[in-house]
Design a protein around this motif. Structure first.
Motif, PDB file in Angstrom:
ATOM      1  N   ASN A  42      18.139  -2.930  16.980  1.00  0.00           N
ATOM      2  CA  ASN A  42      18.603  -2.903  15.589  1.00  0.00           C
ATOM      3  C   ASN A  42      19.938  -3.622  15.429  1.00  0.00           C
ATOM      4  O   ASN A  42      20.109  -4.413  14.497  1.00  0.00           O
ATOM      5  CB  ASN A  42      18.711  -1.463  15.080  1.00  0.00           C
ATOM      6  CG  ASN A  42      17.359  -0.822  14.884  1.00  0.00           C
ATOM      7  OD1 ASN A  42      16.369  -1.488  14.637  1.00  0.00           O
ATOM      8  ND2 ASN A  42      17.308   0.484  15.023  1.00  0.00           N
ATOM      9  N   CYS A  43      20.887  -3.366  16.304  1.00  0.00           N
ATOM     10  CA  CYS A  43      22.184  -4.036  16.205  1.00  0.00           C
ATOM     11  C   CYS A  43      22.056  -5.529  16.517  1.00  0.00           C
ATOM     12  O   CYS A  43      22.747  -6.351  15.923  1.00  0.00           O
ATOM     13  CB  CYS A  43      23.210  -3.369  17.122  1.00  0.00           C
ATOM     14  SG  CYS A  43      23.783  -1.766  16.483  1.00  0.00           S
ATOM     15  N   THR A  44      21.155  -5.873  17.417  1.00  0.00           N
ATOM     16  CA  THR A  44      20.910  -7.282  17.717  1.00  0.00           C
ATOM     17  C   THR A  44      20.388  -8.001  16.475  1.00  0.00           C
ATOM     18  O   THR A  44      20.805  -9.128  16.175  1.00  0.00           O
ATOM     19  CB  THR A  44      19.910  -7.425  18.882  1.00  0.00           C
ATOM     20  OG1 THR A  44      20.467  -6.786  20.033  1.00  0.00           O
ATOM     21  CG2 THR A  44      19.611  -8.877  19.188  1.00  0.00           C
ATOM     22  N   ILE A  45      19.521  -7.352  15.735  1.00  0.00           N
ATOM     23  CA  ILE A  45      18.998  -7.932  14.496  1.00  0.00           C
ATOM     24  C   ILE A  45      20.129  -8.131  13.493  1.00  0.00           C
ATOM     25  O   ILE A  45      20.203  -9.166  12.822  1.00  0.00           O
ATOM     26  CB  ILE A  45      17.874  -7.050  13.918  1.00  0.00           C
ATOM     27  CG1 ILE A  45      16.642  -7.136  14.812  1.00  0.00           C
ATOM     28  CG2 ILE A  45      17.544  -7.448  12.484  1.00  0.00           C
ATOM     29  CD1 ILE A  45      15.560  -6.102  14.505  1.00  0.00           C
ATOM     30  N   VAL A  46      21.031  -7.161  13.399  1.00  0.00           N
ATOM     31  CA  VAL A  46      22.161  -7.279  12.469  1.00  0.00           C
ATOM     32  C   VAL A  46      23.038  -8.471  12.846  1.00  0.00           C
ATOM     33  O   VAL A  46      23.423  -9.270  11.988  1.00  0.00           O
ATOM     34  CB  VAL A  46      22.994  -5.972  12.436  1.00  0.00           C
ATOM     35  CG1 VAL A  46      24.290  -6.164  11.654  1.00  0.00           C
ATOM     36  CG2 VAL A  46      22.181  -4.833  11.841  1.00  0.00           C
ATOM     37  N   VAL A  47      23.349  -8.620  14.120  1.00  0.00           N
ATOM     38  CA  VAL A  47      24.185  -9.737  14.584  1.00  0.00           C
ATOM     39  C   VAL A  47      23.484 -11.068  14.312  1.00  0.00           C
ATOM     40  O   VAL A  47      24.101 -12.008  13.793  1.00  0.00           O
ATOM     41  CB  VAL A  47      24.544  -9.590  16.077  1.00  0.00           C
ATOM     42  CG1 VAL A  47      25.169 -10.865  16.620  1.00  0.00           C
ATOM     43  CG2 VAL A  47      25.488  -8.421  16.292  1.00  0.00           C
ATOM     44  N   ASP A  48      22.204 -11.155  14.642  1.00  0.00           N
ATOM     45  CA  ASP A  48      21.468 -12.401  14.421  1.00  0.00           C
ATOM     46  C   ASP A  48      21.407 -12.758  12.939  1.00  0.00           C
ATOM     47  O   ASP A  48      21.559 -13.917  12.568  1.00  0.00           O
ATOM     48  CB  ASP A  48      20.048 -12.289  14.984  1.00  0.00           C
ATOM     49  CG  ASP A  48      20.012 -12.260  16.500  1.00  0.00           C
ATOM     50  OD1 ASP A  48      21.030 -12.623  17.133  1.00  0.00           O
ATOM     51  OD2 ASP A  48      18.971 -11.870  17.055  1.00  0.00           O
ATOM     52  N   THR A  49      21.184 -11.766  12.103  1.00  0.00           N
ATOM     53  CA  THR A  49      21.130 -11.999  10.662  1.00  0.00           C
ATOM     54  C   THR A  49      22.474 -12.466  10.130  1.00  0.00           C
ATOM     55  O   THR A  49      22.538 -13.393   9.306  1.00  0.00           O
ATOM     56  CB  THR A  49      20.675 -10.719   9.929  1.00  0.00           C
ATOM     57  OG1 THR A  49      19.389 -10.339  10.422  1.00  0.00           O
ATOM     58  CG2 THR A  49      20.602 -10.935   8.425  1.00  0.00           C
ATOM     59  N   LEU A  50      23.558 -11.851  10.592  1.00  0.00           N
ATOM     60  CA  LEU A  50      24.891 -12.273  10.164  1.00  0.00           C
ATOM     61  C   LEU A  50      25.156 -13.716  10.581  1.00  0.00           C
ATOM     62  O   LEU A  50      25.654 -14.520   9.787  1.00  0.00           O
ATOM     63  CB  LEU A  50      25.961 -11.342  10.737  1.00  0.00           C
ATOM     64  CG  LEU A  50      27.405 -11.701  10.396  1.00  0.00           C
ATOM     65  CD1 LEU A  50      27.630 -11.701   8.883  1.00  0.00           C
ATOM     66  CD2 LEU A  50      28.361 -10.727  11.076  1.00  0.00           C
ATOM     67  N   ARG A  51      24.812 -14.065  11.804  1.00  0.00           N
ATOM     68  CA  ARG A  51      25.012 -15.445  12.272  1.00  0.00           C
ATOM     69  C   ARG A  51      24.214 -16.438  11.425  1.00  0.00           C
ATOM     70  O   ARG A  51      24.714 -17.500  11.058  1.00  0.00           O
ATOM     71  CB  ARG A  51      24.607 -15.574  13.738  1.00  0.00           C
ATOM     72  CG  ARG A  51      25.622 -15.001  14.675  1.00  0.00           C
ATOM     73  CD  ARG A  51      25.217 -15.234  16.107  1.00  0.00           C
ATOM     74  NE  ARG A  51      26.278 -14.825  17.013  1.00  0.00           N
ATOM     75  CZ  ARG A  51      26.088 -14.209  18.164  1.00  0.00           C
ATOM     76  NH1 ARG A  51      24.869 -13.925  18.567  1.00  0.00           N
ATOM     77  NH2 ARG A  51      27.109 -13.869  18.915  1.00  0.00           N
ATOM     78  N   LYS A  52      22.967 -16.103  11.128  1.00  0.00           N
ATOM     79  CA  LYS A  52      22.129 -16.991  10.324  1.00  0.00           C
ATOM     80  C   LYS A  52      22.678 -17.126   8.907  1.00  0.00           C
ATOM     81  O   LYS A  52      22.657 -18.219   8.328  1.00  0.00           O
ATOM     82  CB  LYS A  52      20.694 -16.476  10.295  1.00  0.00           C
ATOM     83  CG  LYS A  52      19.988 -16.652  11.611  1.00  0.00           C
ATOM     84  CD  LYS A  52      18.603 -16.038  11.589  1.00  0.00           C
ATOM     85  CE  LYS A  52      17.965 -16.137  12.957  1.00  0.00           C
ATOM     86  NZ  LYS A  52      16.660 -15.458  13.008  1.00  0.00           N
ATOM     87  N   THR A  53      23.170 -16.035   8.354  1.00  0.00           N
ATOM     88  CA  THR A  53      23.746 -16.068   7.006  1.00  0.00           C
ATOM     89  C   THR A  53      24.987 -16.946   6.972  1.00  0.00           C
ATOM     90  O   THR A  53      25.149 -17.775   6.076  1.00  0.00           O
ATOM     91  CB  THR A  53      24.082 -14.643   6.525  1.00  0.00           C
ATOM     92  OG1 THR A  53      22.889 -13.856   6.540  1.00  0.00           O
ATOM     93  CG2 THR A  53      24.666 -14.658   5.124  1.00  0.00           C
ATOM     94  N   ILE A  54      25.862 -16.784   7.946  1.00  0.00           N
ATOM     95  CA  ILE A  54      27.077 -17.594   8.031  1.00  0.00           C
ATOM     96  C   ILE A  54      26.705 -19.061   8.166  1.00  0.00           C
ATOM     97  O   ILE A  54      27.261 -19.925   7.482  1.00  0.00           O
ATOM     98  CB  ILE A  54      27.976 -17.131   9.194  1.00  0.00           C
ATOM     99  CG1 ILE A  54      28.575 -15.769   8.873  1.00  0.00           C
ATOM    100  CG2 ILE A  54      29.068 -18.160   9.484  1.00  0.00           C
ATOM    101  CD1 ILE A  54      29.253 -15.101  10.053  1.00  0.00           C
ATOM    102  N   ASN A  55      25.751 -19.358   9.019  1.00  0.00           N
ATOM    103  CA  ASN A  55      25.315 -20.739   9.216  1.00  0.00           C
ATOM    104  C   ASN A  55      24.751 -21.321   7.926  1.00  0.00           C
ATOM    105  O   ASN A  55      25.055 -22.462   7.563  1.00  0.00           O
ATOM    106  CB  ASN A  55      24.276 -20.811  10.334  1.00  0.00           C
ATOM    107  CG  ASN A  55      23.897 -22.231  10.662  1.00  0.00           C
ATOM    108  OD1 ASN A  55      24.747 -23.097  10.813  1.00  0.00           O
ATOM    109  ND2 ASN A  55      22.610 -22.478  10.771  1.00  0.00           N
TER     110      ASN A  55
END
Length: 87
Positions: A42-55
């Motif tokens: 779950n936390c990995t998904i949050v980190v990946d989503t944040l990175r994709k959003t920033i990108n």
């Protein structure tokens, strides 16, 4: 990797994720968070989503790239409403 981790630990790390993604997190906390990410899907998904959003926000300069309604919802969700009307 577990889908669920200790909710207390997840809350602790969620508050540090932005600094982690920015690369400004204390090295020891960074190591602890990375260990947690290996164990918590779950936390990995949050980190990946944040990175994709920033990108997406950083690479998308054309108005057509991110439709206005989507941009508004995204900025509102990220509590960045003050930046919506900036050029």
């Amino acid at each position: 990797m577990n889908v669920h981790s200790d909710p207390q630990q997840c809350r602790k790390f969620i508050s540090e994720i932005s600094e982690y993604v920015d690369g400004s997190l204390d090295p020891q906390l960074c190591a602890d968070l990375e260990k947690h990410l290996c164990e918590c899907e779950n936390c990995t998904i949050v980190v990946d989503t944040l990175r994709k959003t920033i990108n997406l926000v950083q690479t998308c300069t054309d108005e057509d790239c991110l439709p206005g309604e989507v941009r508004t919802r995204l900025f509102h969700s990220l509590k960045l409403d003050d930046y919506l009307n900036k050029p």
